[in-house]
Design a protein around this motif. Sequence first.
Motif, PDB file in Angstrom:
ATOM      1  N   TYR A 227       0.864  -1.184   0.000  1.00 41.23           N
ATOM      2  CA  TYR A 227       0.000   0.000   0.000  1.00 41.23           C
ATOM      3  C   TYR A 227       0.900   1.233   0.000  1.00 41.23           C
ATOM      4  O   TYR A 227       1.798   1.349   0.857  1.00 41.23           O
TER       5      TYR A 227
ATOM      6  N   TYR B 192       0.506   4.566   0.621  1.00 36.52           N
ATOM      7  CA  TYR B 192       0.300   5.796   1.393  1.00 36.52           C
ATOM      8  C   TYR B 192       0.457   5.528   2.886  1.00 36.52           C
ATOM      9  O   TYR B 192      -0.221   4.682   3.462  1.00 36.52           O
TER      10      TYR B 192
ATOM     11  N   GLN C  23      -1.677  13.918   2.575  1.00 35.79           N
ATOM     12  CA  GLN C  23      -2.367  13.721   1.316  1.00 35.79           C
ATOM     13  C   GLN C  23      -3.778  14.308   1.418  1.00 35.79           C
ATOM     14  O   GLN C  23      -4.313  14.448   2.513  1.00 35.79           O
TER      15      GLN C  23
ATOM     16  N   TRP D 261      -7.429  13.591   1.311  1.00 32.15           N
ATOM     17  CA  TRP D 261      -8.297  12.413   1.362  1.00 32.15           C
ATOM     18  C   TRP D 261      -9.549  12.743   2.150  1.00 32.15           C
ATOM     19  O   TRP D 261      -9.612  13.726   2.882  1.00 32.15           O
TER      20      TRP D 261
ATOM     21  N   ASN E  62     -11.966   6.394  -2.762  1.00 27.92           N
ATOM     22  CA  ASN E  62     -10.726   6.046  -3.473  1.00 27.92           C
ATOM     23  C   ASN E  62      -9.612   7.038  -3.165  1.00 27.92           C
ATOM     24  O   ASN E  62      -8.675   7.193  -3.939  1.00 27.92           O
ATOM     25  N   SER E  63      -9.734   7.745  -2.056  1.00 27.25           N
ATOM     26  CA  SER E  63      -8.754   8.772  -1.728  1.00 27.25           C
ATOM     27  C   SER E  63      -7.481   8.153  -1.157  1.00 27.25           C
ATOM     28  O   SER E  63      -7.424   6.978  -0.820  1.00 27.25           O
ATOM     29  N   LYS E  64      -6.455   8.988  -1.027  1.00 25.25           N
ATOM     30  CA  LYS E  64      -5.128   8.525  -0.628  1.00 25.25           C
ATOM     31  C   LYS E  64      -4.954   8.568   0.888  1.00 25.25           C
ATOM     32  O   LYS E  64      -4.069   9.237   1.418  1.00 25.25           O
TER      33      LYS E  64
ATOM     34  N   LYS F 179     -10.270  -0.093   2.575  1.00 18.57           N
ATOM     35  CA  LYS F 179     -10.800   1.222   2.222  1.00 18.57           C
ATOM     36  C   LYS F 179     -12.270   1.357   2.588  1.00 18.57           C
ATOM     37  O   LYS F 179     -12.787   2.464   2.693  1.00 18.57           O
TER      38      LYS F 179
END
Length: 418
Positions: A218, A220, A269, A271, A305-307, A336
Amino acid sequence: MTHYDRQHHFLYQLATLTFLLVIFQSELYAQRPVNEIEITEHIADTSKQRDLIDIGKEILKIKPPQSVDSTGKKFYFSFLPFSTNVPGGGHALITSTTAGFYLGERKSTYMSKVTFTPYTNFGKRFGLPIRSYIWLKDNTWVIDGDIRLLKYPHETWGIGKEHHGDQQINLDYTYFRLYQHALKRIHGGLFMGIGYDLDYRMNIKSTSAIPLDEYTSYPYGTALKDHTISSGLSLNLIYDTRANSINTWSGNYANLQFRLNPVFMGSDQNWKSLFLEIRRYHRLTQDTNRQNMIAVRSFFWTVFNSKAPYLDLPNLGWDPYNSSGRGFPVSRFRGKSLYYLETEYRRDISNDGLFGFVAFINFTTVNGPKNSMFADWNIGTGAGARIKFNKNSGTNIGIDYGVSTNHRGVRLTLGEVF
């Protein structure tokens, strides 16, 4: 639009619709002026109950003055020291303190709650968590707070079911959380407001041979660095008709939070996340002296689908009250998106409410590279004993034994799990 995007869009619509249905259904049954609150129909009759404080007074032969009405107090305090296992192995001394109090008249104001549960193993593990749920006078505002400073080693299993139960690695880091939400009453039990949410993790490292980024694949929040920061604002909706959140006698609860974590506010990030929780407390008898209830709750948690950093992803045991997943190790499932459903039967054994028991079962599903949501379910179940610590605040000592595949454990709490 990909299959993954369509799935998240559907789940988002389902979560929003479910929240609105709960609110509108409850409002249709009880239309009230905006300046009135909805008090739950069933209120515990504590005059006929007995707790450990009563037993202590009997042993020490302490008699309260006859002129004092003990039910007229506005502050109730419960304290319990105990030792237990902690994530990452070993034991720690934990002191759980719960304070229940009223900031207004009981007929128009719900009971506020503050919990403080510090722990230490007198070595490299410690925690200073403070959780608050404050009702201002006449329930005009509810203030929801969560402040923590933790040295928190624990195990992790990657995303979804990509690793088996015996393939975990160990993480260690220092964690600071600051969540503060202020919500104003809009109508009846419906509240709306905004909040600030900060998750700051320092000195993140894997204490196993495999680095976190290699183990999870992964990208992030798994690279070798000193810290991760998620800082942002949240929009919050709460529907709450529980007169007592320490030990709910009846009522409904729903919580919808949409959180944005932009880079300009300090996040690593950009998100966003959505959290929706719904609870229902249904009494099986009209007896106001004894507990006989089925309690149900479910929550859906997604970061779209964000980081989102790895440690901020939805995971079992890290919901707002860290109360999910009895029978599982902390953080056993992460992804997620995560959906959780739990039901519990609560029953008093003794006529005076001093002793009781619960039986529970929970279901978890999470997405991942080797599994799909709603196709793979993980089940935990168990039972527990209850001892009335303070009858006026409804505070119980809870001892729960939970089991799941490849795991079993005991959880000791001061107050109900949910």
